[in-house]
Scaffold this motif. Structure first.
Motif, PDB file in Angstrom:
ATOM      1  N   ASN A 261      44.001  -4.326 -51.821  1.00 13.20           N
ATOM      2  CA  ASN A 261      43.845  -3.101 -52.671  1.00 13.20           C
ATOM      3  C   ASN A 261      42.846  -1.942 -52.331  1.00 13.20           C
ATOM      4  N   THR A 262      43.554  -0.690 -52.307  1.00 14.56           N
ATOM      5  CA  THR A 262      42.808   0.387 -51.242  1.00 14.56           C
ATOM      6  C   THR A 262      42.808   1.726 -51.976  1.00 14.56           C
ATOM      7  N   ILE A 263      41.611   2.407 -51.810  1.00 13.03           N
ATOM      8  CA  ILE A 263      41.683   3.667 -52.183  1.00 13.03           C
ATOM      9  C   ILE A 263      41.870   4.638 -51.002  1.00 13.03           C
ATOM     10  N   ILE A 264      42.950   5.366 -50.856  1.00 14.25           N
ATOM     11  CA  ILE A 264      43.330   6.275 -49.696  1.00 14.25           C
ATOM     12  C   ILE A 264      42.534   7.679 -50.118  1.00 14.25           C
ATOM     13  N   CYS A 265      41.577   8.070 -49.410  1.00 13.57           N
ATOM     14  CA  CYS A 265      40.867   9.172 -49.549  1.00 13.57           C
ATOM     15  C   CYS A 265      41.001  10.337 -48.526  1.00 13.57           C
ATOM     16  N   ALA A 266      42.039  11.129 -48.639  1.00 13.12           N
ATOM     17  CA  ALA A 266      42.108  12.164 -47.404  1.00 13.12           C
ATOM     18  C   ALA A 266      42.303  13.593 -48.031  1.00 13.12           C
TER      19      ALA A 266
ATOM     20  N   PRO B 260      47.256 -16.501 -67.084  1.00 10.73           N
ATOM     21  CA  PRO B 260      48.089 -16.814 -66.151  1.00 10.73           C
ATOM     22  C   PRO B 260      48.978 -15.592 -65.424  1.00 10.73           C
ATOM     23  N   GLY B 261      49.772 -15.707 -64.344  1.00 12.12           N
ATOM     24  CA  GLY B 261      50.663 -14.803 -63.697  1.00 12.12           C
ATOM     25  C   GLY B 261      49.956 -13.840 -62.880  1.00 12.12           C
ATOM     26  N   PRO B 262      50.684 -13.283 -61.742  1.00 15.48           N
ATOM     27  CA  PRO B 262      50.125 -12.677 -60.757  1.00 15.48           C
ATOM     28  C   PRO B 262      49.884 -11.255 -61.054  1.00 15.48           C
ATOM     29  N   LEU B 263      48.974 -10.681 -60.409  1.00 15.01           N
ATOM     30  CA  LEU B 263      48.593  -9.213 -60.675  1.00 15.01           C
ATOM     31  C   LEU B 263      49.181  -8.163 -59.609  1.00 15.01           C
ATOM     32  N   PRO B 264      49.490  -6.968 -59.830  1.00 18.20           N
ATOM     33  CA  PRO B 264      50.017  -5.978 -58.961  1.00 18.20           C
ATOM     34  C   PRO B 264      48.930  -5.694 -57.899  1.00 18.20           C
ATOM     35  N   GLN B 265      49.240  -5.343 -56.664  1.00 17.26           N
ATOM     36  CA  GLN B 265      48.444  -4.767 -55.831  1.00 17.26           C
ATOM     37  C   GLN B 265      48.211  -3.292 -56.498  1.00 17.26           C
ATOM     38  N   VAL B 266      47.005  -2.777 -55.932  1.00 19.60           N
ATOM     39  CA  VAL B 266      46.807  -1.437 -56.513  1.00 19.60           C
ATOM     40  C   VAL B 266      46.145  -0.625 -55.325  1.00 19.60           C
ATOM     41  N   VAL B 267      46.853   0.745 -55.346  1.00 20.09           N
ATOM     42  CA  VAL B 267      46.502   1.828 -54.267  1.00 20.09           C
ATOM     43  C   VAL B 267      46.372   2.912 -55.240  1.00 20.09           C
ATOM     44  N   GLY B 268      45.156   3.672 -54.775  1.00 20.24           N
ATOM     45  CA  GLY B 268      44.439   4.747 -55.333  1.00 20.24           C
ATOM     46  C   GLY B 268      44.685   5.915 -54.212  1.00 20.24           C
ATOM     47  N   LEU B 269      45.190   7.119 -54.551  1.00 20.09           N
ATOM     48  CA  LEU B 269      45.243   8.266 -53.864  1.00 20.09           C
ATOM     49  C   LEU B 269      44.158   9.502 -54.268  1.00 20.09           C
ATOM     50  N   THR B 270      43.451   9.880 -53.344  1.00 18.37           N
ATOM     51  CA  THR B 270      42.648  11.011 -53.835  1.00 18.37           C
ATOM     52  C   THR B 270      42.212  12.013 -52.742  1.00 18.37           C
TER      53      THR B 270
ATOM     54  N   ALA C 285      36.564  -0.059 -60.727  1.00 20.24           N
ATOM     55  CA  ALA C 285      37.386   0.099 -61.913  1.00 20.24           C
ATOM     56  C   ALA C 285      39.061   0.149 -61.389  1.00 20.24           C
ATOM     57  N   LEU C 286      38.949   0.244 -60.022  1.00 20.40           N
ATOM     58  CA  LEU C 286      40.313   0.174 -59.514  1.00 20.40           C
ATOM     59  C   LEU C 286      40.568  -1.019 -58.815  1.00 20.40           C
ATOM     60  N   ASP C 287      39.730  -2.118 -58.840  1.00 19.97           N
ATOM     61  CA  ASP C 287      39.581  -3.408 -58.216  1.00 19.97           C
ATOM     62  C   ASP C 287      40.069  -3.458 -56.709  1.00 19.97           C
ATOM     63  N   THR C 288      39.326  -2.316 -55.958  1.00 16.18           N
ATOM     64  CA  THR C 288      39.328  -2.078 -54.426  1.00 16.18           C
ATOM     65  C   THR C 288      38.200  -2.391 -53.845  1.00 16.18           C
ATOM     66  N   SER C 289      38.385  -3.018 -52.466  1.00 15.96           N
ATOM     67  CA  SER C 289      37.185  -3.089 -51.556  1.00 15.96           C
ATOM     68  C   SER C 289      37.658  -2.525 -50.404  1.00 15.96           C
ATOM     69  N   VAL C 290      38.518  -1.764 -50.229  1.00 10.92           N
ATOM     70  CA  VAL C 290      38.681  -0.866 -49.149  1.00 10.92           C
ATOM     71  C   VAL C 290      38.865   0.639 -49.500  1.00 10.92           C
ATOM     72  N   ILE C 291      38.310   1.383 -48.674  1.00 12.48           N
ATOM     73  CA  ILE C 291      38.337   2.997 -48.977  1.00 12.48           C
ATOM     74  C   ILE C 291      38.956   3.384 -47.642  1.00 12.48           C
TER      75      ILE C 291
END
Length: 919
Positions: A259-264, A399-409, A433-439
């Motif tokens: 799960n990633t926030i892409i900041c560019a 139960p049930g898998p969760l989707p991968q999350v990617v944010g763009l900003t 809030a976006l369940d990400t631990s990578v920027i």
């Protein structure tokens, strides 16, 4: 309309007949055509086709004698998307349309082959820019209901009427992209002189037509991904994407499944990066589970842009793509699209609604969610509502898998942070809030990024205000007099007017007026007649104060005459309504000052210094670089119109031919631009060498792909650090400049604070990127648990609908309107009232802008029947076969059993949802 214009329209009527389907512009021409004429035109199209309908439409137009209809006709063409026909009629130059005739003849000849070889849904994403929106929807519907051959026949019919001069080339590109064999038959240029004889031969061999021209592929607009002509082939979707190294760097963590926030920066191609991530995800989905991607876009123009980009790329790879927005949700099944498509483009509220009503059971249906402009994931934004579901699922052990999350900003922001430590906490909260631990940011390929994205040079221009402002003094005196009159109406409510440090012409004063309005609506006295009189008078006084305040705001940033024209229009409307003693008195006071205000507003010495400085900036920049492209950001739509008029009336600037771009929503002053109008404005700015400046409100801040500019002007326009980075990013050309022009030193100071916040934001991101991944994940999870605890503790049970039968009263004069039991909901969001008794409580006037939308035909305005009130209650419509009132629920108050008045916005009434005609 002049006699010459009437003669010209008669002379060129064949071009209109061949191009225009009048049913697409009837909603804009309502004030000029009678109801039966509209019905005859629609019937003519159904029975004989659009050309005969256009003939009848022109016949009705040319019979009109009322002033203004010709301009309304041109505006209708522009707003509906007939930009080519609009341009041709405005200049009486039909050469561009004439050049399309040879392509129409060829397409007519090739129609049988087109029907058998073309799947319209394959090429419609490419061709949509050459067609009217309604035509695209009709083609899709016909393909779905009648099959591809019928859809192809409809597509030919629409292309034969297209007024876009590039449609033959766009069709060629679309066919070649799909490797469709029909491209061998379709000749873009050069066929007329070589093949005209063969085309006239009925026995010709279709496959013998050869292509004689090969054009260098143009750079496609792809998610703000800049490219030179030599690089264009990497982005035209005929082959695999060839990303730059910094784009690969940005995509890498997400491609690893994190799960990633892409900041560019704006303009570096973040959507390009999301295509890479999406393709990798679909190709590498775990065995036994098919990938399903959802891409969220906040604004309709951005949604449209991204839907086109994803369709162009992924459909050629065999993946199915579809989109749903608020503008199309009523025409499609959200559930079916999500179930049957590989990639879904959504405006986020669509998914929120579908989750709330159970149409979509959970987020587990998706394997990847991409949030464009993800910094909006806060408070009660739809992004956050979606992620609340995600986090409740994750933390609740569902139960049930969760989707991968990617944010763009382009900017994660720092909130109210003043230090790096506080900024780190703010960014961690966004990550939680976006369940990400990578920027993901560009760190290894900074030099390459800097060769692509140019940071404009920033300039601050502090302008001195007018040394004397008699115009403002006169309006301020009128406002003081109005306040005094309001104070004397009621001793109790008069206290509301004893405000401290009031400043006329400010947003704060506007907020205060709104508060007084609300207080008047719920004010009560034992003497109901006296109560009605007091509330009605105060409603009028505050309405006039609000208009004066609006005029001062316009005068501060534009010309005095713009502000005066705004007031004159308001008082014209006042005279045409009830016009009671109070309004007569207020109008008299204004008219006593009108001659003096006219004189002041036309005095050249009262020119706005801001406009003079804006003039100097534009003169200098266009003198140095005549090919300059400018975006001028302003705060309000009223200012957009005022500055456009100012540029057009200035002989030294009129060459700029300004375009405008505003939002779609409705405000108190005006209705926003339609989606076709927004598209036309953006296309004109991108393509035209004449349209050199775009005046825009905040709609141009985020996401919309705008032509590379080398000049950005912020005209009294400043926000937070996120807005600063986004607006600055519109200046993408090399050696671009960004000017902040203001008369307020605090505005410059605020922008300098934003620049400091950008610095600490970058430092904070760098610090977080040094953290151990486990530490980052633990920090994020701790914040998530804390936030969930707060959220759960604040959740309140939904209040039960109030089943008591109560009175609905006019919000202005408190006259009885109806009982709440008589209210019904139509089409989920429109309120109507049953029974003949309600008809006695309102009066009707013909609607100034009658219009047909969905199942409704807007015919009249309805007002409170009390002669001294005439408060706007809503509209009268034809709904299917019924004539019904549709009320503006905010125009009323509810009287409960304790005789306490409550504003209707705060009351949850039991309003029957069943169709009222079947009770």
């Amino acid at each position: 309309m002049t006699a010459e214009q009437r003669q010209n329209l008669q002379a060129f009527r064949d071009y209109v007949r061949k191009t225009l389907d009048p049913t697409y512009i009837l909603s804009y021409m309502g004030p000029w055509l009678q109801d039966e004429e509209v019905q005859f035109i629609q019937a003519e199209k159904n029975n004989k086709g659009p050309m005969e309908a256009a003939s009848l439409f022109l016949q009705y137009l040319l019979q009109l004698q009322t002033e203004g209809w010709f301009r309304a006709f041109l505006d209708a063409l522009y707003n509906a998307g007939y930009c080519g026909l609009y341009e041709a009629i405005e200049s009486w130059d039909f050469q561009k349309l004439e050049k399309l005739e040879e392509h129409r003849l060829l397409l007519q000849r090739l129609q049988p082959e087109f029907k058998t070889r073309i799947n319209p849904t394959d090429i419609l994403p490419e061709l949509s820019e050459c067609l009217i929106n309604q035509e695209c929807e009709e083609i899709r519907q016909i393909c779905f209901t009648k099959g591809m051959m019928a859809g192809a026949e409809k597509m030919v019919e629409c292309l034969l009427r297209s007024d876009k001069e590039n449609w033959p080339k766009v069709l060629k590109f679309a066919l070649e992209k799909e490797n469709n064999t029909f491209s061998e038959l379709w000749i873009v240029e050069g066929f007329k002189s070589v093949e005209s004889k063969a085309i006239e031969d009925d026995e010709m061999e279709m496959s013998s037509i050869q292509i004689f021209i090969q054009e260098e592929p143009e750079c496609q607009v792809l998610s703000q991904n800049p490219c030179t002509p030599s690089e264009a082939s990497s982005n035209n979707f005929n082959g695999p994407l060839k990303p730059r190294n910094y784009q690969l760097e940005l995509a890498l963590p997400a491609e690893k499944g994190k799960n990633t926030i892409i900041c560019a920066p704006t303009g570096c191609g973040k959507t390009f990066v999301s295509l890479l991530i999406c393709e990798h995800h679909l190709k590498t989905s775990p065995h036994g589970r098919k990938g399903k991607v959802v891409f969220f876009a906040n604004q309709i123009p951005v949604y449209e842009q991204q839907a086109t980009v994803f369709s162009r790329y992924f459909e050629r790879l065999g993946y199915s793509v579809a989109g749903v927005s608020g503008a199309t949700a009523d025409n499609v099944s959200v559930k079916d699209i999500i179930e049957n498509k590989d990639i879904i483009i959504l405006t986020p509220q669509i998914l929120v609604n579908s989750l709330n009503d159970g149409t979509i059971p959970s987020l587990s249906v998706f394997t990847l969610m991409i949030f464009d402009e993800c910094h909006n994931t806060s408070k009660n934004h739809p992004y956050n509502q979606i992620m609340f579901r995600y986090l409740d699922h994750k933390l609740g052990g569902s139960p049930g898998p969760l989707p991968q999350v990617v944010g763009l900003t382009a900017s994660v922001g720092v909130g109210d942070a003043k230090t790096v430590r506080e900024a780190v906490l703010h960014i961690c909260k966004l990550c939680a809030a976006l369940d990400t631990s990578v920027i993901a940011t560009v760190r290894d390929n900074v030099e390459e990024l800097e060769q692509v994205v140019y940071k404009p040079q920033k300039f601050f221009r502090k302008v001195e205000s007018r040394t004397t402002n008699t115009f403002k003094s006169i309006l301020a005196q009128l406002m003081k007099e109005t306040e005094e009159l309001a104070k004397n109406v009621s001793e109790e409510l008069g206290k509301l007017f004893q405000i401290q440090n009031r400043e006329f012409g400010t947003q704060r004063y506007e907020q205060w007026i709104v508060a007084v309005h609300k207080a008047c609506m719920v004010f009560q006295l034992p003497d109901k007649e006296k109560e009605s009189s007091i509330c009605r008078a105060l409603f009028l006084y505050t309405s006039h104060l609000r208009k004066y305040n609006d005029a001062l705001i316009i005068s501060e940033d534009a010309q005095m005459k713009d502000a005066l024209n705004y007031l004159k229009a308001f008082f014209r409307d006042v005279k045409e309504a009830a016009f009671d003693e109070t309004e007569q008195d207020l109008t008299r006071r204004f008219e006593e000052k009108l001659e003096e205000l006219e004189k002041i507003s036309t005095d050249p010495s009262n020119e706005n210094p801001k406009l003079r400085d804006l003039y100097l900036i534009l003169q200098e920049e266009y003198h140095l670089k005549p090919e300059t492209k400018t975006i001028l950001f302003v705060k309000t739509r009223a200012l957009v119109d005022a500055l456009k008029k100012w540029i057009e009336e200035n002989p030294a600037l009129s060459f700029l031919q300004p375009g405008i771009l505003t939002g779609r929503g409705k405000t108190n002053q005006a209705t926003g631009m339609t989606l076709p109008a927004q598209k036309c404005a953006l296309e004109a700015f991108r393509a035209s060498g004449d349209n050199n400046i775009l005046i825009a409100t905040s709609v141009a801040d985020e996401g919309i792909d705008i032509a590379q500019c080398n000049l950005v002007i912020l005209y009294e326009y400043v926000g937070n650090v996120i807005k600063m980075i986004q607006t600055r990013g519109r200046g993408r050309a090399r050696d671009s400049k960004c000017f902040l022009l203001t008369s307020n030193a605090d505005v410059i100071e605020k922008e300098k604070v934003n620049m400091f916040k950008e610095k600490i934001m970058n430092e904070s991101i760098s610090m977080l990127q040094t953290w151990d991944e486990m530490k980052f994940e633990k920090t994020v999870q701790r914040i998530q648990l804390d936030e969930k605890f707060i959220r759960d503790s604040q959740r309140k049970p939904q209040p039960a609908p109030d089943k008591e039968n109560k009175k609905l009263l006019c919000g202005k004069c408190k006259a009885f309107a109806c009982y709440t039991a008589d209210i019904r909901v139509v089409e989920k969001s429109h309120y109507t009232v049953l029974g003949n008794g309600f008809k006695e409580c309102f009066v009707s006037k013909p609607h100034p802008k009658p219009k047909i939308y969905d199942s409704f035909e807007k015919k009249a305005k309805i007002f409170c029947a009390i002669q001294k009130c005439c408060h706007d209650w809503g509209i009268h419509v034809r709904y299917k076969t019924f004539e019904i009132p549709v009320i503006k629920i905010e125009s009323f108050v509810v009287e409960d059993i304790a005789t306490i008045l409550v504003h209707t916005k705060h009351v949850r009434m039991t309003c029957g949802t069943e169709y009222f005609g079947h009770q």
